[in-house]
Structures are given as structure tokens and as C-alpha cells.
Design a protein around this motif. Structure first.
Motif, PDB file in Angstrom:
ATOM      1  N   SER A   1       0.851  -1.208   0.000  1.00  8.27           N
ATOM      2  CA  SER A   1       0.000   0.000   0.000  1.00  8.27           C
ATOM      3  C   SER A   1       0.878   1.245   0.000  1.00  8.27           C
ATOM      4  CB  SER A   1      -0.964   0.057   1.195  1.00  8.27           C
ATOM      5  OG  SER A   1      -0.843  -1.000   2.071  1.00  8.27           O
ATOM      6  N   GLU A   2       1.996   1.154   0.712  1.00 12.65           N
ATOM      7  CA  GLU A   2       2.927   2.283   0.774  1.00 12.65           C
ATOM      8  C   GLU A   2       3.531   2.554  -0.610  1.00 12.65           C
ATOM      9  OE1 GLU A   2       6.508   3.359   3.791  1.00 12.65           O
ATOM     10  OE2 GLU A   2       5.411   1.529   4.227  1.00 12.65           O
ATOM     11  N   THR A   3       3.967   1.467  -1.292  1.00  9.81           N
ATOM     12  CA  THR A   3       4.562   1.593  -2.629  1.00  9.81           C
ATOM     13  C   THR A   3       3.576   2.240  -3.585  1.00  9.81           C
ATOM     14  OG1 THR A   3       5.812  -0.413  -2.221  1.00  9.81           O
ATOM     15  CG2 THR A   3       5.633   0.274  -4.508  1.00  9.81           C
ATOM     16  N   VAL A   4       2.340   1.708  -3.595  1.00 12.40           N
ATOM     17  CA  VAL A   4       1.331   2.191  -4.539  1.00 12.40           C
ATOM     18  C   VAL A   4       0.954   3.641  -4.221  1.00 12.40           C
ATOM     19  CG1 VAL A   4      -1.002   1.844  -5.401  1.00 12.40           C
ATOM     20  CG2 VAL A   4       0.448  -0.111  -4.984  1.00 12.40           C
ATOM     21  N   TRP A   5       0.898   3.975  -2.947  1.00  6.58           N
ATOM     22  CA  TRP A   5       0.580   5.343  -2.537  1.00  6.58           C
ATOM     23  C   TRP A   5       1.592   6.310  -3.155  1.00  6.58           C
ATOM     24  CZ3 TRP A   5      -3.627   7.001   0.193  1.00  6.58           C
ATOM     25  CH2 TRP A   5      -3.621   8.352   0.599  1.00  6.58           C
ATOM     26  N   HIS A   6       2.872   5.937  -3.075  1.00  7.19           N
ATOM     27  CA  HIS A   6       3.910   6.821  -3.626  1.00  7.19           C
ATOM     28  C   HIS A   6       3.878   6.843  -5.152  1.00  7.19           C
ATOM     29  CE1 HIS A   6       5.105   7.625   0.365  1.00  7.19           C
ATOM     30  NE2 HIS A   6       5.633   6.443   0.602  1.00  7.19           N
ATOM     31  N   GLN A   7       3.490   5.707  -5.770  1.00  6.32           N
ATOM     32  CA  GLN A   7       3.326   5.697  -7.231  1.00  6.32           C
ATOM     33  C   GLN A   7       2.195   6.658  -7.607  1.00  6.32           C
ATOM     34  OE1 GLN A   7       2.696   1.421  -7.721  1.00  6.32           O
ATOM     35  NE2 GLN A   7       4.487   1.272  -8.999  1.00  6.32           N
ATOM     36  N   ALA A   8       1.107   6.630  -6.821  1.00  2.00           N
ATOM     37  CA  ALA A   8      -0.037   7.522  -7.091  1.00  2.00           C
ATOM     38  C   ALA A   8       0.368   8.983  -6.885  1.00  2.00           C
ATOM     39  CB  ALA A   8      -1.211   7.159  -6.193  1.00  2.00           C
TER      40      ALA A   8
ATOM     41  N   LEU B   1     -10.461   0.657  12.973  1.00  3.74           N
ATOM     42  CA  LEU B   1     -10.515   1.809  12.070  1.00  3.74           C
ATOM     43  C   LEU B   1      -9.554   2.902  12.520  1.00  3.74           C
ATOM     44  CD1 LEU B   1     -12.159   3.146   9.644  1.00  3.74           C
ATOM     45  CD2 LEU B   1     -13.456   4.282  11.430  1.00  3.74           C
ATOM     46  N   GLU B   2      -9.590   3.195  13.803  1.00  4.66           N
ATOM     47  CA  GLU B   2      -8.769   4.294  14.336  1.00  4.66           C
ATOM     48  C   GLU B   2      -7.278   4.063  14.104  1.00  4.66           C
ATOM     49  OE1 GLU B   2      -9.175   6.042  18.508  1.00  4.66           O
ATOM     50  OE2 GLU B   2     -11.240   5.551  17.911  1.00  4.66           O
ATOM     51  N   SER B   3      -6.855   2.817  14.385  1.00  2.00           N
ATOM     52  CA  SER B   3      -5.436   2.480  14.227  1.00  2.00           C
ATOM     53  C   SER B   3      -5.017   2.618  12.755  1.00  2.00           C
ATOM     54  CB  SER B   3      -5.205   1.054  14.721  1.00  2.00           C
ATOM     55  OG  SER B   3      -4.035   0.538  14.179  1.00  2.00           O
ATOM     56  N   THR B   4      -5.898   2.170  11.827  1.00  2.00           N
ATOM     57  CA  THR B   4      -5.562   2.255  10.396  1.00  2.00           C
ATOM     58  C   THR B   4      -5.472   3.712   9.957  1.00  2.00           C
ATOM     59  OG1 THR B   4      -6.703   0.150  10.053  1.00  2.00           O
ATOM     60  CG2 THR B   4      -6.191   1.419   8.087  1.00  2.00           C
ATOM     61  N   ILE B   5      -6.411   4.546  10.436  1.00  2.00           N
ATOM     62  CA  ILE B   5      -6.372   5.978  10.093  1.00  2.00           C
ATOM     63  C   ILE B   5      -5.090   6.616  10.635  1.00  2.00           C
ATOM     64  CG2 ILE B   5      -7.470   8.215  10.607  1.00  2.00           C
ATOM     65  CD1 ILE B   5     -10.188   6.873  10.220  1.00  2.00           C
ATOM     66  N   HIS B   6      -4.706   6.216  11.852  1.00  2.00           N
ATOM     67  CA  HIS B   6      -3.483   6.739  12.458  1.00  2.00           C
ATOM     68  C   HIS B   6      -2.263   6.349  11.605  1.00  2.00           C
ATOM     69  CE1 HIS B   6      -0.639   8.055  15.472  1.00  2.00           C
ATOM     70  NE2 HIS B   6      -0.069   6.845  15.450  1.00  2.00           N
ATOM     71  N   MET B   7      -2.232   5.077  11.139  1.00  2.00           N
ATOM     72  CA  MET B   7      -1.117   4.610  10.293  1.00  2.00           C
ATOM     73  C   MET B   7      -1.077   5.368   8.960  1.00  2.00           C
ATOM     74  SD  MET B   7      -1.274   0.497  10.918  1.00  2.00           S
ATOM     75  CE  MET B   7       0.163  -0.061  10.047  1.00  2.00           C
ATOM     76  N   MET B   8      -2.268   5.649   8.404  1.00  2.00           N
ATOM     77  CA  MET B   8      -2.327   6.414   7.141  1.00  2.00           C
ATOM     78  C   MET B   8      -1.694   7.790   7.330  1.00  2.00           C
ATOM     79  SD  MET B   8      -6.175   5.631   5.785  1.00  2.00           S
ATOM     80  CE  MET B   8      -6.088   6.816   4.429  1.00  2.00           C
ATOM     81  N   ASP B   9      -1.934   8.365   8.501  1.00  2.00           N
ATOM     82  CA  ASP B   9      -1.394   9.690   8.795  1.00  2.00           C
ATOM     83  C   ASP B   9       0.117   9.633   9.004  1.00  2.00           C
ATOM     84  OD1 ASP B   9      -1.931  12.346   8.935  1.00  2.00           O
ATOM     85  OD2 ASP B   9      -2.460  12.356  11.060  1.00  2.00           O
ATOM     86  N   GLU B  10       0.530   8.655   9.827  1.00  2.00           N
ATOM     87  CA  GLU B  10       1.945   8.532  10.197  1.00  2.00           C
ATOM     88  C   GLU B  10       2.828   8.109   9.023  1.00  2.00           C
ATOM     89  OE1 GLU B  10       3.702   8.324  13.663  1.00  2.00           O
ATOM     90  OE2 GLU B  10       2.313  10.004  13.492  1.00  2.00           O
ATOM     91  N   ILE B  11       2.399   7.022   8.337  1.00  2.00           N
ATOM     92  CA  ILE B  11       3.268   6.398   7.332  1.00  2.00           C
ATOM     93  C   ILE B  11       3.120   7.067   5.970  1.00  2.00           C
ATOM     94  CG2 ILE B  11       3.805   4.218   6.147  1.00  2.00           C
ATOM     95  CD1 ILE B  11       2.689   2.787   8.689  1.00  2.00           C
ATOM     96  N   LEU B  12       1.864   7.420   5.602  1.00  2.00           N
ATOM     97  CA  LEU B  12       1.633   7.916   4.240  1.00  2.00           C
ATOM     98  C   LEU B  12       1.489   9.431   4.167  1.00  2.00           C
ATOM     99  CD1 LEU B  12      -1.058   5.286   3.148  1.00  2.00           C
ATOM    100  CD2 LEU B  12       1.396   5.183   2.746  1.00  2.00           C
ATOM    101  N   ASP B  13       1.363  10.066   5.335  1.00  2.00           N
ATOM    102  CA  ASP B  13       1.118  11.507   5.360  1.00  2.00           C
ATOM    103  C   ASP B  13      -0.120  11.828   4.506  1.00  2.00           C
ATOM    104  OD1 ASP B  13       1.537  14.061   6.115  1.00  2.00           O
ATOM    105  OD2 ASP B  13       3.064  14.515   4.605  1.00  2.00           O
ATOM    106  N   ALA B  14      -1.189  11.018   4.722  1.00  2.00           N
ATOM    107  CA  ALA B  14      -2.359  11.053   3.832  1.00  2.00           C
ATOM    108  C   ALA B  14      -3.390  12.115   4.218  1.00  2.00           C
ATOM    109  CB  ALA B  14      -3.032   9.686   3.836  1.00  2.00           C
ATOM    110  N   ASN B  15      -3.223  12.736   5.381  1.00  2.00           N
ATOM    111  CA  ASN B  15      -4.235  13.655   5.914  1.00  2.00           C
ATOM    112  C   ASN B  15      -5.636  13.012   5.854  1.00  2.00           C
ATOM    113  OD1 ASN B  15      -5.214  15.922   7.139  1.00  2.00           O
ATOM    114  ND2 ASN B  15      -4.985  17.275   5.372  1.00  2.00           N
ATOM    115  N   PRO B  16      -5.794  11.821   6.505  1.00  2.00           N
ATOM    116  CA  PRO B  16      -7.059  11.095   6.409  1.00  2.00           C
ATOM    117  C   PRO B  16      -8.161  11.729   7.258  1.00  2.00           C
ATOM    118  CG  PRO B  16      -5.553   9.952   7.873  1.00  2.00           C
ATOM    119  CD  PRO B  16      -4.820  11.163   7.372  1.00  2.00           C
TER     120      PRO B  16
END
Length: 698
Positions: free
Chosen positions: A115-122, A143-158
């Protein structure tokens, strides 16, 4: 009228790590949009999107299937992409032609390596996205933990746009934070209701958080929020659309695709928030005669035709199907189009909308459409197709380096033609799969992105092309390059009975991080123009075969600076041979070295086994760069490791961790081999050549 139609197109992909439930989600979308009348399951090999035999057997998606469906008066072109890292090019080429993606996460695994690889490809292709957190009914869903990971790892502003009602096996419905309504599910049916009292506080907090996030990008919402006024559903939808299109936030939806929960609301979100081709705007390309001149094509049928071929499938009944994304203009069946990269005209025999195995013939394609055309002879993946009168060259699809080789043969000489035809077709379909014939060892070598990639290729040779192949063990795809810069010249003279052969080249070779490059600096006609292509061809052929140890070369520039010719004895062949011999001599003087593929590795391991896992990676010449808490009692270890040390790693990791740790790897770069390892590889290569020579002389 055309613009209104294009405004209602959504070209979307569903992208995620392996096993997050992409194909299941796609199957539910097809079911709810009326494309299928029965729900196909991945686990019983009935998924519509997975129509290749290998996909059904393995339960994974290998090729991206493009399917057209509709929802609430909108046309949705859906591309299902693979999650396995070996098929990363499939994802890359899909992202290139999509307008938006649904990023799928497993609510238990959270943000996983692919998911991290594809996120950066996107990110690279600036593709707007929304997120769907799947498998909310699973044990450990969070849900909360996944949203937290999206913020931390992907800087996704979820931003959570939905909340689950109930946890794990008690997951019964969703709270829609935009409409402030509850949705309860019963098999494939659902009904709206008031938000349960015990969830009202969490729902209000989530809505406030959403409004605060949107206020950062929207003045109307900012004003209402500061004045304590109610923010309407319309305001939220308008601001969300703007924020998604500009990749400012990632709205997060949730559900369980397998249990049919949340999929229809996800379809609503696709229509409401992801962009149409018009929202994405003009595509940019270059003039075919001058790469400095930038040209653009707007998403309208009034523009000149321009499209990108992003996928090729060979079908036994239809022949070659070329999947294209039309960026501008329109295309009719029976018309002629131009391929600027091949400098050839192509005739469009038929146009097909694909529904996995089924095909619907259509007469025309308009700007924004994705479909398959039949009849092309020269087009390969990444080629631009355009009108001949107004040509344009769109950006090509980047193709990664292969990392693994395998010897392949057939039991009898008469099968050889069949094998080479089948390999040619497969390499047309998949540019990350390469084939080369080693003349020294008389072996056919196939190269790919990983063991599974080559396994699937071999499987397809046997099942689709009926070629009975004999395969060797997978081996690391080494590369050669040079460390030094050197000026060199070579004269080639040969006098036979009649006409002689003469060529003379003066050139420089130097390291070049940008890749393989040929530069012509000839001035004053010391070598006539008609012989320059022969020099370029000789250089490119020598690079493919390698010089130092017979591995293909990379990161090297050849600059032709001078030379001479003979009015009678010079020929293209003489210049080609001269270049190849001179190049080989120069490489051996320019400090040649061997490079090996380095993989980025991520290991998820319980804390108890962490020391053993790290020690084992160190033994394999690897290094762990960082660790982060994955969930209570386990860690994610990230680092780099040479591929040649990783064969059989899955078995070792299982025994080290009593089967509780797992890992994933992806290609990172090519790095110089340590001197002692390089000597071993050179010695082995030399022995193989000697054995082959001895065999030939007997």
C-alpha cells in the motif's frame, strides 16, 4: 452534450496490498452496478475480474482487467490491479491512465508495504484518491489504528467520513458522518435509521473534525464554522470534491465487501468525490519532431485524437486487444491512427468494451473513455496513438529493471519456434518481462520482477501457449557498469579478395546515473551521417550482451567524438563491428564492476523473535534501518537486503518465528557487489562458459 457525458465518466482503479480484498470489492461493485447478476468469490475461483487461470488458482490478481459499469447515471470504468509486488508494473501503468483511485486497506493489517509503494506511485502521477477500510467484521479490526497509520506512514491527511456500528463479528452498520444518519445492513439489503444514542457523541466529534479539516481549504466553510453556523451537506460535498481533486485530504470510508456492507456508499463516494476526465484537465505531451515543444490535449471530442496504449492482451479468439485511454478527440471503428513511437499507421478494426470474458462492440470512443481496440500490429504498452495530421507524444510508462533471471528451454528443436513466438507475445503484454538469447551459452534467459512473476509466466507458457518448457532454477539478474571515464579509439581493417572493410571510431565512455545513453558529437563529417546509426546499434548490442561477465550493462554513456572512413571499403557493418570491438576494449580499461539488485524489505514479527530476525538479516548482508510498533506485541522492521541472499527466506523466517512472522520485498536499486562476492560470481560465470565450450567441442 459531449462535455456533459464526459463529466459523468469516472476512470477509477482499486489499489491495495495483497489480500486486502480488492477483487472482492470489485466483484461487489460489478454486482451492485448490475454488470453481474451473481456474486463471484475469489476463494472459490469464480471472480469475474480474475479471468486468467493462474489468477483463479492462486486467488491473486495478475493483470489489470478494465470493466465498464454505471452507477446513478455515471459511467464507471473500473480497473482492478494486482497487489503482489512482482506485478507492480501493472499498477504503475494503470495509475498512468486513471483519474482517481480507491485505496483499499485491511482494517486488521492497516498500512502494509505494497500500500505504501502504490501510494507513492499515485503521488508520482498526482492521482486523487479516497480510502476504503475493508474487513471491518474481522477479529482485530481497528478503524482508528488504520487511520493513524495512514497519517503517520503515508502523510495522507485522512478524514473519517464514516464510523462503524459494532466491532468485529458484531459489525452491523455504519454512521454516515456527512448526512449524520445510520445505515444498518441485512445481507444485501440496508436501511437508513437514526444514529444510536451511544454513538451520537463520537459521530458529532467526527463531523466537527471533518468540518475543521475542510475549513482549512474552503472559505465558505471557514466562515460558517467561525460564526457557529450549521455547515450543510452540499457545502461538505463541494469542499470535499475540491480537496480530493487537489490531493489535500483523503476521505476514509469503511465496510466489509465480503458481507456487502459499505460498497454502495463507496460507489456514491466515487461519483461524488473522484474527478471526471474534465476535472483532471488537459494531458501534456511533446512535439514528435522537437521534444522541447510542449503540446496539450483537452478532454473534449472537438480536439485532435490522442490516446495511450496501457495494456495488451493476446486472446485466442479475438487476437491482440490493445487497451487504450482516450484523452482527446474521438475514435471510430475502421479508422486509421498514427503511432509516433513506431512511426507507423495502425488500423482500428473493432472497438470493444470489456467485461472480463465478455465483449461488447461499440462504434466510437470519446475523450475520457477506456476500452480495447483490435487490429493494431505494431503498438506496445506505453505507446501513444494519435491523429497523423496532428501528432503528439505522450509521456511513456516507466518500466522498472528486472531482478531475477531463469534459463528456459524446450525438449526438442521443433518446439523452439513455438517457444519464441509465445515469449514474444508475453513480452508484448508485459514490459516488465524480458527475454534474451545468450549466444555464448546458447541459452534463452527470461527475466522478471520476482520468483512469482516468472512462475506465472512459465505457467502461462504451458497452459495458454501449450509449450512444454524445461526451466532452470531462478538466479539473480546481475548488471555491469563502469567506475571510470575513458577515451578510446579503434580501427577496424579487413582485406579480403574483393572489397575490404574499414571503420575508425574515437569515443569516450563514462558512468551515467540516468541510464544507457548514446551521444553523437561528430562534427565536420569525419564519419558520414549514414554510418552513425550503425555505431549506435553496435554500442546498444554490446551493452545488452555485457562485456565484463556477460550481464547486461546499465548507467553508462557512450560519446562518439571522431573517426574516419574509407570511400570504398567503409560500410554500416564495418562501423558496427568496429564499435563493438572498441567498446569491449574500452570497458575493460574503465574499471568495470558488477551490480546486484538490492531489495527493500519489511518484516512483521512478534517482539519475542525480533533479535533472531535482525541477526538473520545481518547474516544475509542486509541491514534494518528502522523499527516501528505494528500492533501490541509486534514490530515492523524495515531495511535493505541483497536479493541473492534471499532465496528460501520464507522457510527460514517461518522456522525462526514459529510461523508467526511474515515479510514482503520490493526492488530498491542496483548496488556494487562487495569485492569478495564479485570474485565468486566471476569465477562461476567463467566455469559455466568453459563447461559450455568443452561440451560444444565434444
Amino acid at each position: 452534450m459531449d462535455q456533459a457525458f464526459i463529466q459523468k465518466i469516472r476512470n477509477i482503479g482499486i489499489v491495495a496490498h495483497i489480500d486486502a480484498g480488492k477483487t472482492t470489492t470489485s466483484e461487489r461493485i460489478l454486482f451492485f452496478t448490475g454488470v453481474t447478476h451473481k456474486i463471484g468469490e475469489v476463494h472459490d475461483g469464480q471472480a469475474v475480474m480474475d479471468f486468467m487461470k493462474q489468477e483463479q488458482e492462486r486467488g491473486i490478481t495478475i493483470t489489470s482487467a478494465a470493466i465498464t459499469s454505471s452507477w446513478k447515471n455515471h459511467q464507471i470504468n473500473l480497473i482492478d490491479t494486482p497487489g503482489h509486488i512482482d506485478f507492480t508494473l501493472e499498477v504503475e501503468r494503470s495509475l498512468r491512465v486513471l483519474d482517481g483511485i480507491v485505496m483499499l486497506f485491511c482494517s486488521v493489517g492497516g498500512v502494509e508495504p505494497q500500500s505504501e509503494t502504490v501510494w507513492h506511485q499515485a503521488d508520482k502521477y498526482k492521482v486523487p484518491r479516497i480510502a476504503f477500510i475493508n474487513k471491518m467484521d474481522r477479529q482485530g479490526a481497528d478503524l482508528e489504528s488504520t487511520i493513524h497509520m495512514m497519517d503517520e506512514i503515508l502523510d495522507a491527511n485522512p478524514v473519517a467520513y464514516q464510523l462503524p456500528i459494532g466491532k468485529e463479528e458484531d459489525f452491523v452498520g455504519l454512521v454516515d458522518v456527512v448526512e449524520m444518519k445510520a445505515i444498518f445492513y441485512d445481507k444485501t439489503d440496508f436501511k437508513y435509521a437514526d444514529i444510536p444514542a451511544d454513538m451520537m457523541e463520537a459521530a458529532k466529534a467526527a463531523r466537527t473534525k471533518m468540518v475543521e479539516k475542510l475549513a482549512d481549504f474552503d472559505e465558505v466553510i471557514m466562515e460558517k464554522y467561525l460564526n457557529g453556523q450549521e455547515v450543510s451537506v452540499e457545502d461538505i460535498k463541494r469542499a470535499t470534491k475540491h480537496a480530493v481533486h487537489n490531493i489535500l485530504i483523503t476521505p476514509v470510508f469503511c465496510g466489509s465487501s465480503f458481507k456487502n456492507k459499505g460498497v454502495r456508499l463507496l460507489l456514491d463516494a466515487i461519483v461524488d468525490y473522484l474527478p471526471s476526465p474534465i476535472d483532471r484537465g488537459a494531458v501534456v505531451g511533446t512535439d514528435i519532431n522537437n521534444s522541447e515543444t510542449v503540446l496539450s490535449r483537452k478532454p473534449t471530442t472537438k480536439e485532435h485524437f490522442a490516446a495511450l496504449a496501457f495494456k495488451i492482451i493476446n486472446d485466442n479468439y479475438v487476437g491482440q486487444q490493445t487497451f487504450i485511454r482516450v484523452y482527446s478527440g474521438e475514435l471510430s471503428a475502421g479508422s486509421y491512427i498514427f503511432n509516433p513511437r513506431k512511426n507507423k499507421n495502425e488500423r482500428v478494426g473493432r472497438i470493444l468494451r470489456i467485461h472480463a470474458k465478455d465483449r461488447v462492440e461499440v462504434e466510437t470512443l470519446k475523450a475520457g473513455d477506456i476500452a480495447a481496440i483490435v487490429g493494431t500490429k505494431y503498438t506496445t504498452t506505453g505507446d501513444t496513438l494519435c491523429s497523423e495530421d496532428h501528432p503528439v507524444m505522450l509521456e511513456q510508462i516507466h518500466c522498472p529493471e528486472t531482478v531475477i533471471d531463469m534459463k528456459i528451454d524446450v525438449p526438442s528443436a521443433k518446439e523452439r519456434d513455438k517457444l519464441s513466438m509465445a515469449l514474444h507475445k508475453l513480452s508484448l503484454e508485459d514490459p516488465s518481462f524480458r527475454v534474451r538469447y545468450d549466444e555464448d551459452t546458447e541459452e534463452t534467459l527470461i527475466s522478471g520482477m520476482g520468483e512469482l512473476h516468472l512462475e506465472v509466466i512459465v505457467d502461462r507458457l504451458k497452459s495458454e501457449h501449450n509449450v512444454d518448457v524445461i526451466v532452470g532454477a531462478p538466479a539473480v539478474a546481475f548488471r555491469e557498469t563502469i567506475n571510470g571515464e575513458i577515451e578510446h579509439e579503434h580501427k577496424y581493417k579487413k582485406q579480403t579478395g574483393g572489397k575490404g572493410q574499414y571503420a575508425h571510431v574515437v569515443f569516450r565512455i563514462e558512468p551515467n546515473p540516468a541510464g544507457i545513453e548514446f551521444v553523437d558529437h561528430i562534427k565536420g563529417g569525419s564519419i558520414p551521417r549514414e554510418y552513425i546509426p550503425a555505431v549506435s546499434k553496435g554500442f546498444k548490442e554490446a551493452v545488452t550482451k555485457g562485456v565484463y561477465a556477460g550481464f547486461p550493462m546499465m548507467n553508462l554513456k557512450y560519446v562518439l567524438t571522431d573517426g574516419s572512413y574509407h570511400a570504398v571499403d567503409s560500410s554500416e557493418m564495418a562501423f558496427k563491428i568496429c564499435t563493438m570491438v572498441g567498446f569491449k576494449e574500452a570497458v575493460m580499461k574503465a574499471s568495470p564492476i558488477l551490480l546486484e539488485p538490492i531489495m527493500k524489505i519489511e518484516v512483521n514479527t512478534p517482539d519475542d523473535y525480533m533479535g533472531d530476525v535482525i541477526a538473520d538479516i545481518n547474516r544475509r548482508r542486509g541491514r534494518i534501518d528502522n523499527m516501528r510498533r505494528f500492533r501490541k506485541g509486534s514490530q515492523k522492521l524495515n531495511g535493505f537486503v541483497p536479493l541473492m541472499e534471499m532465496f528460501g527466506y520464507a522457510t527460514t523466517l517461518r522456522s525462526l518465528s514459529s510461523g508467526r512472522a511474515n515479510y514482503s520485498m520490493e526492488f530498491y536499486n542496483y548496488s556494487p557487489l562487495p569485492r569478495n562476492v564479485e570474485e565468486k560470481v566471476l569465477e562461476e560465470t567463467k566455469k559455466k562458459k568453459e563447461a559450455k565450450a568443452a561440451e560444444a567441442s565434444n
